[in-house]
Design an enzyme around this catalytic site. Structure first.
Site, short mmCIF file in Angstrom:
data_model
loop_
_atom_site.label_atom_id
_atom_site.label_comp_id
_atom_site.label_asym_id
_atom_site.label_seq_id
_atom_site.Cartn_x
_atom_site.Cartn_y
_atom_site.Cartn_z
N PHE A 1 0.90 -1.07 0.02
CA PHE A 1 0.03 -0.09 -0.01
C PHE A 1 0.89 1.46 0.06
CE2 PHE A 1 -4.16 -1.71 0.10
CZ PHE A 1 -4.17 -3.01 0.67
N THR B 1 -7.85 -0.16 8.91
CA THR B 1 -7.03 1.04 8.18
C THR B 1 -6.40 0.45 6.89
OG1 THR B 1 -4.99 0.31 9.30
CG2 THR B 1 -6.49 1.70 10.65
N ASP B 2 -5.94 1.35 6.11
CA ASP B 2 -4.80 1.13 4.95
C ASP B 2 -3.82 1.12 5.86
OD1 ASP B 2 -3.77 0.80 2.61
OD2 ASP B 2 -4.73 2.59 1.73
N TRP B 3 -2.73 0.55 5.15
CA TRP B 3 -1.39 0.26 5.79
C TRP B 3 -0.55 1.41 6.40
CZ3 TRP B 3 -4.37 -3.35 4.90
CH2 TRP B 3 -3.97 -4.83 4.95
N ALA C 1 -1.88 3.66 8.04
CA ALA C 1 -2.93 4.96 8.16
C ALA C 1 -3.31 4.95 9.56
CB ALA C 1 -3.93 4.70 7.28
#
Length: 871
Positions: free
Chosen positions: A9, A293-295, A297
């Site tokens: 990501f 979450t995104d990585w 984030a």
């Protein structure tokens, strides 16, 4: 092994870079750099999951398990084990006592990333260009089977955010097109397909991640400055009618997981934005799965838990590979000291376990059999650890089956014919053909020679970044053309050979492309977004076309592209007779030959508008590049993006949204409008919520998170345990966010089920139209239905909005098919910002339903309360 081979990501640069530490919860909640009028309101507490009938059985099973879990086991499921701490791009901890393994999370939207013997499907933008719901679903099934075969519990796709607001945005190609209905339908079909195999789908990114630059709290920018993420400032109506729309479709389809975006939304970080997660997603849309979450984030511990976040990926805190986390043991501490309510940790764990049960993963689901980090058979079990055991990490399981048939069908049926003067196409296999352009051939450095497709060499099969996948093989256009026209002469170069002789009967086929991707890789100066190339072809593609057009009297241009490109330098040249957009075809790029030589008639349609100039777009959708301050990206254009803007400003595009020609012709006749469900101004009252599972609210014993005796610790691995937990004191001084409350909000009137009030999906009208092949060859047609709401009744609304589409079967000359399209209450509604509900003005009277081949090729129309006829 290249470092970025398994970099998930686009999180951050780990070598030779400086880092800004994440701010404390209190600082984050103070919302510095807020633009006046663009604050995200607080919405607490998190609604409990389990009140929707369709999830009742899964939640009952989850309740029986979670009721008997220790605090450590609950926390273990919510927190990733750390960067590089397992075979997948992310994995949770486990609850082995209950048969719940570490859950494997893996990219990506077009295939299993960073592994072998898996299909590299055409990208989302290619799927959108098919306008084929069945292919959308079939691709989802095939991907689900491959992810399951590799032992992946959670598929990190599909992508509907970005929506494509910014044409040069780096990751637009991962989604299905620059329209919320096209995105929503594509996402829903994909989710249904993926989850039919027992794999959990993850729709992403919620919301407003419309450019790559400055999306993160500490992105490494080309100029080398550190910055807070930009704030996407979106008004309430635009949020509902554009950006939230495809997420509603996805939740309605039963998606198991939602991934948040990196950026702020209305000055509040997406992963701890209580308005986004608690209100819009979990309460109004009735989402029953879990939010991740995104990585990297994850920016705050208690604050994100209170705001509705359920899973942190990959688990690390501000800096990876230090063994620290905002959650893990810190979440255990926050529950023990009372700052995170016991009810919240129970709901987090229950949502994850219920989704696991809902998809049937408690029955014979395989363990991961691959490594994202190495191609070798044996290697480190925990590559991010200083000392790790070694074992078999790759079993080379072949999951491709016959999925190349789906991939080929999509690659072929997405190809979009923009221009075909003098009916130059289809070509005769005995014609004198000369092919130009590196985009027709293979990567000269070899298949998969650049990690995550972070280069543009040979035919462009996909963009770059976490949304890419390895090619198991590649059929290039060169190979496809050779198979059908062996005498073709090839010049696989982007520099036009000056010694080429062109006879009058010669035909030049010129291949060009335009690339983009995720901003953890910069390709030829483009940091994800197309900052250097703008909307033009790469590698001097315009010059290559012009050089060929000056030499040859007949030129066919084939474009592989991530999105709109400007063609003005050559599109009107008298020698340029035909133009095909082949989008991003994945491993089956050679299918272009089936279209070039007429084995199939082209049936793709543009999932975006192609402009004459970038200045044709509203200024507000330009990329913002300012490394020195917090970027406020205010969506001042509101609802008017892509074709909506072009129609509002009476700007003539080069090619409109939905455009696509065929080798045959079609008529649309005999339109018929049938009322189905009578409309009211607002939907009927929402159904009452069911009763979610409940648990005792007693703070658990501190001993539940003590280190187990005999545990062999892996340094940097993230555990839920604490040293001396019995010494933890109540956290009475925690600075709760403004507006925080533990008293549930009244159920929003726009909610009531997955996706919102179920009445929104009541079919209001059915439109039928007869599609007839009036030409000389077989082909498929796409019927696109656009809604026009009367402007005097519904002001500040786009003139036309795509709401439905259907693709015919292959019709023989003279053959007809009656196409049916359903229009729902939601399709005719606008968001009432005062009442906070969907409203059908004048109960739909005067609205027109247009059907045609593009937004500017509308053939028939039906007026609600009136007649149907030719447009």
């Amino acid at each position: 092994m290249p470092f970025f081979k398994s970099f998930p990501f686009g999180a951050l640069c780990l070598l030779g870079c400086s880092f800004a530490l994440a701010e404390s919860d209190a600082n984050l909640e103070s919302r510095q750099n807020v633009l006046e009028g663009w604050e995200s309101p607080s919405y607490y507490p998190t609604p409990l999951g389990g009140w929707v009938p369709e999830w009742e059985e899964a939640y009952a099973k989850a309740h029986a398990v979670v009721s008997n879990m220790t605090l450590a086991e609950k926390v273990n499921l919510t927190t990733g084990t750390g960067f590089f701490m397992g075979p997948c791009v992310g994995q949770t901890g486990s609850a082995e006592r209950f048969g719940i393994p570490r859950l494997c999370l893996q990219d990506g939207p077009l295939g299993v990333r960073n592994t072998d013997h898996a299909t590299a499907f055409p990208a989302g933008i290619t799927v959108g260009a098919t306008f084929d719901k069945q292919l959308m679903y079939d691709r989802g099934v095939a991907m689900g089977e491959e992810f399951r075969g590799k032992g992946v519990n959670i598929h990190l796709g599909p992508s509907v955010g970005p929506l494509g607001r910014k044409p040069r945005g780096g990751r637009n190609w991962e989604g299905f097109g620059m329209d919320p209905s096209l995105q929503g339908i594509g996402s829903a079909q994909t989710i249904k397909g993926v989850q039919s195999t027992g794999v959990i789908a993850t729709v992403k990114h919620l919301v407003g991640n419309e450019q790559e630059l400055f999306r993160m709290i500490f992105p490494i920018q080309p100029v080398g400055f550190l910055s807070k993420p930009y704030s996407s400032n979106i008004d309430d109506r635009t949020m509902h009618e554009l950006y939230l729309w495809p997420f509603a479709d996805s939740v309605r389809a039963g998606v198991g997981s939602v991934m948040m975006a990196y950026n702020d939304v209305n000055s509040s970080s997406s992963s701890q934005n209580s308005e986004l997660i608690n209100h819009l997603l979990k309460d109004e849309l009735g989402f029953q799965g879990f939010v991740m979450t995104d990585w990297f984030a994850h920016q705050g511990g208690v604050s994100s838990a209170l705001a509705g976040l359920d899973m942190a990926m990959p688990g690390d805190g501000a800096v990876p590979l230090l063994g620290t986390s905002h959650w893990a043991g810190e979440l255990s501490r926050s529950v023990l000291n009372g700052t995170v309510p016991v009810e919240r940790i129970n709901d987090m764990a229950t949502r994850i376990v219920a989704t696991w049960f809902k998809l049937g993963q408690d029955k014979d689901f395989p363990a991961p059999n691959f490594s994202s980090h190495t191609d070798a058979e044996t290697g480190l079990i925990y590559p991010g650890a200083v000392v790790s055991p070694i074992g078999v990490v790759n079993q080379y399981v072949d999951v491709q089956d016959d999925h190349n048939t789906v991939a080929r069908a999509i690659a072929r049926d997405a190809i979009t014919l923009l221009k075909n003067e003098d009916n130059v196409l289809p070509l005769d296999s005995n014609a004198s053909l000369k092919v130009f352009g590196e985009d027709a051939g293979p990567d000269p450095q070899g298949l998969n020679s650049c990690a995550d497709k972070g280069c543009n060499r040979g035919v462009l099969t996909m963009g770059w970044g976490s949304g890419s996948a390895k090619l198991p093989y590649l059929i290039t256009p060169e190979e496809g053309i050779k198979a059908k026209a062996p005498k073709t002469e090839f010049h696989i170069t982007d520099k036009f050979p000056r010694d080429i002789e062109a006879d009058p009967e010669d035909i030049a086929i010129v291949f060009i492309n335009a690339d983009s991707g995720e901003n953890f890789i910069t390709v030829e100066g483009n940091p994800g977004d197309r900052t250097v190339s703008d909307l033009y072809a790469w590698h001097h593609g315009d010059e290559l076309v012009m050089d060929a057009a000056e030499k040859f009297s007949t030129v066919v241009v084939v474009v592989h592209t991530v999105g709109p490109i400007i063609m003005e330098k050559w599109i009107d040249h008298p020698s340029v007779k035909s133009v095909l957009v082949a989008h991003l075809p994945g491993q089956e790029a050679g299918m272009i030959a089936d279209i070039l030589f007429g084995e199939h008639s082209p049936s793709g349609h543009l999932p975006y508008t192609i402009p004459r100039s970038e200045s044709d777009y509203p200024e507000s959708v330009s990329l913002i590049n300012d490394p020195f301050k917090k970027i406020q990206d205010t969506f001042t254009e509101g609802l008017f993006i892509d074709y909506r803007h072009f129609q509002r400003t009476n700007t003539t595009p080069r090619y409109p949204f939905g455009h696509g020609l065929s080798y045959t012709t079609f008529s649309l006749t005999s339109p018929r409008l049938t009322p189905v469900t009578p409309l009211t101004e607002y939907p009927p009252p929402r159904p009452a919520k069911g009763t979610p599972p409940t648990y005792p609210d007693t703070i658990p014993s501190a001993s539940e998170v003590s280190w187990p005796e005999g545990l062999t610790r892996i340094w940097r691995y993230l555990y839920p345990y604490l040293d001396n937990p019995t010494s933890i004191k109540p956290g009475d001084d925690y600075p709760y966010p403004e507006g925080y409350s533990t008293t549930p909000k009244p159920p929003p009137r726009a909610g009531g089920a997955e996706g919102g009030n179920p009445a929104l999906w009541d079919v209001a009208f059915t439109v039928e139209v007869t599609v007839t092949n009036t030409g000389a060859v077989s082909g498929r047609a796409v019927a696109q239905l656009y809604v026009e709401l009367p402007p005097q009744v519904v002001p500040d609304t786009p003139k036309l909005q795509l709401r439905q589409f259907e693709k015919t079967k292959v019709l023989q000359p003279g053959e007809s098919e009656v196409v049916r399209m359903d229009i729902t209450r939601r399709d005719l509604s606008v968001w009432d910002v005062e009442v906070q509900d969907w409203k059908v003005r004048e109960v739909g009277k005067g609205a027109k339903l247009w059907v045609g081949g593009s937004v500017e090729d509308l053939r028939v129309v039906c007026e609600i309360g009136g007649e149907c006829g030719d447009a």
